[in-house]
Design an enzyme around this catalytic site. Structure first.
Site, mmCIF file in Angstrom:
data_model
loop_
_atom_site.group_PDB
_atom_site.id
_atom_site.type_symbol
_atom_site.label_atom_id
_atom_site.label_comp_id
_atom_site.label_asym_id
_atom_site.label_seq_id
_atom_site.Cartn_x
_atom_site.Cartn_y
_atom_site.Cartn_z
ATOM 1 N N SER A 84 2.033 13.192 -0.802
ATOM 2 C CA SER A 84 3.494 13.026 -0.767
ATOM 3 C C SER A 84 4.190 14.345 -0.470
ATOM 4 O O SER A 84 3.997 15.325 -1.193
ATOM 5 C CB SER A 84 4.022 12.560 -2.130
ATOM 6 O OG SER A 84 3.588 11.284 -2.412
ATOM 7 N N HIS A 110 6.126 9.944 3.160
ATOM 8 C CA HIS A 110 4.897 9.763 3.952
ATOM 9 C C HIS A 110 5.295 9.262 5.346
ATOM 10 O O HIS A 110 5.967 8.250 5.464
ATOM 11 C CB HIS A 110 3.975 8.716 3.321
ATOM 12 C CG HIS A 110 3.285 9.181 2.078
ATOM 13 N ND1 HIS A 110 1.968 9.576 2.069
ATOM 14 C CD2 HIS A 110 3.716 9.323 0.822
ATOM 15 C CE1 HIS A 110 1.620 9.932 0.844
ATOM 16 N NE2 HIS A 110 2.667 9.787 0.067
ATOM 17 N N HIS A 157 -1.979 3.667 -1.066
ATOM 18 C CA HIS A 157 -2.129 3.689 -2.528
ATOM 19 C C HIS A 157 -2.297 2.273 -3.074
ATOM 20 O O HIS A 157 -1.761 1.317 -2.511
ATOM 21 C CB HIS A 157 -0.874 4.277 -3.191
ATOM 22 C CG HIS A 157 -0.452 5.607 -2.675
ATOM 23 N ND1 HIS A 157 0.305 5.754 -1.525
ATOM 24 C CD2 HIS A 157 -0.663 6.863 -3.146
ATOM 25 C CE1 HIS A 157 0.538 7.046 -1.310
ATOM 26 N NE2 HIS A 157 -0.038 7.740 -2.269
ATOM 27 N N TYR A 162 -0.739 1.231 -5.621
ATOM 28 C CA TYR A 162 0.569 0.737 -6.072
ATOM 29 C C TYR A 162 1.383 0.107 -4.943
ATOM 30 O O TYR A 162 2.363 -0.575 -5.190
ATOM 31 C CB TYR A 162 1.379 1.825 -6.799
ATOM 32 C CG TYR A 162 1.753 3.028 -5.979
ATOM 33 C CD1 TYR A 162 2.741 2.962 -4.995
ATOM 34 C CD2 TYR A 162 1.131 4.250 -6.199
ATOM 35 C CE1 TYR A 162 3.093 4.074 -4.256
ATOM 36 C CE2 TYR A 162 1.477 5.368 -5.470
ATOM 37 C CZ TYR A 162 2.457 5.274 -4.496
ATOM 38 O OH TYR A 162 2.796 6.377 -3.761
ATOM 39 N N GLU A 163 0.976 0.335 -3.683
ATOM 40 C CA GLU A 163 1.645 -0.331 -2.568
ATOM 41 C C GLU A 163 1.133 -1.766 -2.408
ATOM 42 O O GLU A 163 1.644 -2.519 -1.587
ATOM 43 C CB GLU A 163 1.392 0.439 -1.267
ATOM 44 C CG GLU A 163 2.030 1.801 -1.229
ATOM 45 C CD GLU A 163 1.622 2.572 0.015
ATOM 46 O OE1 GLU A 163 2.301 2.450 1.034
ATOM 47 O OE2 GLU A 163 0.602 3.293 -0.037
ATOM 48 N N ALA A 182 0.180 15.254 -4.831
ATOM 49 C CA ALA A 182 1.140 15.712 -5.835
ATOM 50 C C ALA A 182 0.655 15.156 -7.166
ATOM 51 O O ALA A 182 0.187 14.013 -7.225
ATOM 52 C CB ALA A 182 2.522 15.166 -5.506
ATOM 53 N N MET A 228 -1.736 9.420 -8.592
ATOM 54 C CA MET A 228 -1.935 8.009 -8.248
ATOM 55 C C MET A 228 -2.737 7.840 -6.951
ATOM 56 O O MET A 228 -2.577 6.845 -6.240
ATOM 57 C CB MET A 228 -0.565 7.335 -8.079
ATOM 58 C CG MET A 228 0.356 7.494 -9.277
ATOM 59 S SD MET A 228 1.983 6.809 -8.942
ATOM 60 C CE MET A 228 2.901 7.422 -10.384
ATOM 61 N N SER A 229 -3.593 8.805 -6.636
ATOM 62 C CA SER A 229 -4.281 8.723 -5.333
ATOM 63 C C SER A 229 -5.612 9.469 -5.371
ATOM 64 O O SER A 229 -6.141 9.775 -6.439
ATOM 65 C CB SER A 229 -3.391 9.354 -4.253
ATOM 66 O OG SER A 229 -3.278 10.740 -4.469
ATOM 67 N N ASN A 276 5.329 18.434 -11.547
ATOM 68 C CA ASN A 276 6.094 18.230 -12.785
ATOM 69 C C ASN A 276 5.133 18.373 -13.957
ATOM 70 O O ASN A 276 3.919 18.235 -13.782
ATOM 71 C CB ASN A 276 6.733 16.823 -12.796
ATOM 72 C CG ASN A 276 5.707 15.712 -12.608
ATOM 73 O OD1 ASN A 276 5.143 15.543 -11.525
ATOM 74 N ND2 ASN A 276 5.429 14.993 -13.658
ATOM 75 N N HIS A 319 10.437 10.594 -9.040
ATOM 76 C CA HIS A 319 9.891 10.904 -7.709
ATOM 77 C C HIS A 319 10.696 12.018 -7.027
ATOM 78 O O HIS A 319 10.151 12.787 -6.242
ATOM 79 C CB HIS A 319 9.869 9.635 -6.851
ATOM 80 C CG HIS A 319 9.081 9.769 -5.592
ATOM 81 N ND1 HIS A 319 7.770 10.214 -5.563
ATOM 82 C CD2 HIS A 319 9.399 9.538 -4.285
ATOM 83 C CE1 HIS A 319 7.332 10.239 -4.315
ATOM 84 N NE2 HIS A 319 8.313 9.839 -3.522
HETATM 85 N N1 HPA Z 1 2.086 11.180 -12.891
HETATM 86 C C1 HPA Z 1 1.438 10.501 -11.931
HETATM 87 N N2 HPA Z 1 1.500 10.804 -10.656
HETATM 88 C C2 HPA Z 1 2.233 11.854 -10.302
HETATM 89 C C3 HPA Z 1 2.939 12.623 -11.237
HETATM 90 C C4 HPA Z 1 2.856 12.258 -12.606
HETATM 91 O O1 HPA Z 1 3.460 12.894 -13.507
HETATM 92 N N3 HPA Z 1 3.565 13.608 -10.551
HETATM 93 C C5 HPA Z 1 3.254 13.446 -9.249
HETATM 94 N N4 HPA Z 1 2.445 12.390 -9.091
#
Ligand code: HPA
Length: 286
Positions: free
Chosen positions: A37, A68, A90, A92-93, A120, A223-224, A247, A261
Site C-alpha cells: 500500500s 494500489h 488481499h 479482505y478484498e 505496510a 494483512m498481506s 502506525n 488507513h
Molecule cells: N494492522 C494491520 N495491518 C496494518 C496495520 C495495522 O495496524 N497498519 C498497516 N497495515
C-alpha cells in the site's frame, strides 16, 4: 474464468499468462517486486518500461484498494531486469489464496528467481517507531493456523513439493545485502529485523488481539505478504521482505489512538523515498 472466490488457478492458466507476457516483453525478469500500500512508487524508477494494466492480462485479478494502482511494470532497475507489481491482492478484498498468490506462480514461470515483498504494517514491538523499516526475518501465518494456507489442495509437483520447509523462508544472504544497502543509503537508524504476523483484515486488531500477537512473538502485523511468500518458497524463489511500520498498534484501554488507513498512507508518503532508495540499491547488489 473470472477472479471470483470459487476459482482455483491451475498450472496451465499460470503458464498461459506467463507466455502471453513473455511474447510482449523484450527481456525476462529475474527479480519480482510486490509493492505494498502506497509503496508502488518504486515502479516509477524502472527504465525501458513495458506496462500492463491487470485488466488487460489474461486471468489476472484486479486490485481494489486505495493506494494500489493495479499494473505490472517490466523493465530495468540498476542494471537488473525486474517486474514490479503495483498493487497486490488481499483476502479482505474477497479473493481466495489461489488468486492472491497467482502472480507469484506466474513470476516463477517467467523465470523470476528472487521475490522482494514490501508492505505496510502496524508496529507491535513497543521499541518500534512509526516510520521504521523492518526487514522480515520470519512470519506467523495466522490464516494458516485456521486452515487457509495457499498450498492446501492437490499439489502440483511442477511448482514444488507437497510439504515445503518454511524455516528458511527469508533469505539470509539477501538480508545481509539489504542491510549493507540500507547503511549505505543512510537508513540504518530506522532499520529493524523482526517477525511479521499476517491477519486477514480488513478490521484493524482489537487491543486483546494486539496483546496476544505480542505474546506470540510478532513485531509487526499486517494483512498481506505471507501467502505470496509461502507460494514463492514452494516454487523455490528466494525471498526478501520489508515492512514499513506505518502506525503503532493500540495495546492500552485508556489510549485515544485509533488505527486508520489514512495514517497508513500518510506514513508511506513520508518514507516512500527512503524505501525506494534502499530497495533499488539492493537490486543493484543482487
Ligand atoms: N494492522 C494491520 N495491518 C496494518 C496495520 C495495522 O495496524 N497498519 C498497516 N497495515
Amino acid at each position: 474464468m473470472s477472479a471470483s472466490n470459487e476459482c482455483r488457478y491451475n498450472y496451465d492458466q499460470s503458464k498461459e499468462t506467463a507466455d502471453w507476457l513473455l511474447s510482449r516483453i523484450p527481456q525476462k525478469p529475474t527479480v519480482a517486486i510486490i509493492c505494498g500500500s502506497g509503496l508502488g512508487g518504486l515502479a516509477d524508477l524502472v527504465e525501458n518500461r513495458s506496462v500492463f494494466p491487470y485488466k488487460d492480462i489474461p486471468y489476472f485479478p484486479k486490485s481494489t484498494v486505495q493506494g494500489h494502482v493495479g499494473q505490472l511494470v517490466f523493465g530495468e532497475l540498476r542494471g537488473k531486469q525486474i517486474v514490479c507489481m503495483q498493487g497486490r491482492f488481499h483476502f479482505y478484498e474477497g479473493y481466495n489464496s489461489s488468486t492472491v498468490t497467482y502472480p507469484v506462480r506466474m513470476f516463477f514461470l517467467l523465470g523470476v528467481e528472487i521475490l522482494i515483498v514490501t508492505n505496510a504494517a502496524g508496529g507491535l514491538n513497543p521499541d518500534y517507531n512509526v516510520g521504521d523499516i523492518m526487514m522480515i526475518k520470519d512470519h506467523i501465518n495466522m490464516p494458516g493456523f485456521a486452515g487457509e494456507n495457499p498450498l492446501c489442495g492437490p499439489n502440483d509437483e511442477r511448482f514444488g513439493v507437497r510439504f515445503p520447509c518454511m524455516s528458511d523462508a527469508y533469505d539470509k544472504d539477501i538480508t545481509r545485502l539489504a542491510q549493507e544497502a540500507a547503511e549505505e543509503q543512510g537508513c540504518a537508524s530506522f532499520l529493524r529485523h523482526g517477525v511479521y504476523c499476517m491477519l486477514a483484515g480488513p478490521t484493524f486488531e482489537t487491543i486483546a488481539e494486539c496483546r496476544a500477537l505480542q505474546i506470540l512473538g510478532a513485531d509487526a502485523v499486517g494483512m498481506s505478504t505471507v501467502p505470496e511468500v509461502v507460494v514463492a518458497r514452494h516454487c523455490g524463489l528466494r525471498v526478501f521482505g520489508l515492512s514499513l511500520i506505518t502506525n503503532k498498534v493500540v495495546t492500552n484501554y485508556d489510549s485515544k489512538e485509533r488505527a486508520n488507513h489514512e495514517e497508513v498512507l500518510q506514513t508511506t508518503r513520508m518514507r516512500t523515498e527512503d524505501l525506494q532508495r534502499m530497495v533499488s540499491h539492493l537490486v543493484g547488489k543482487l
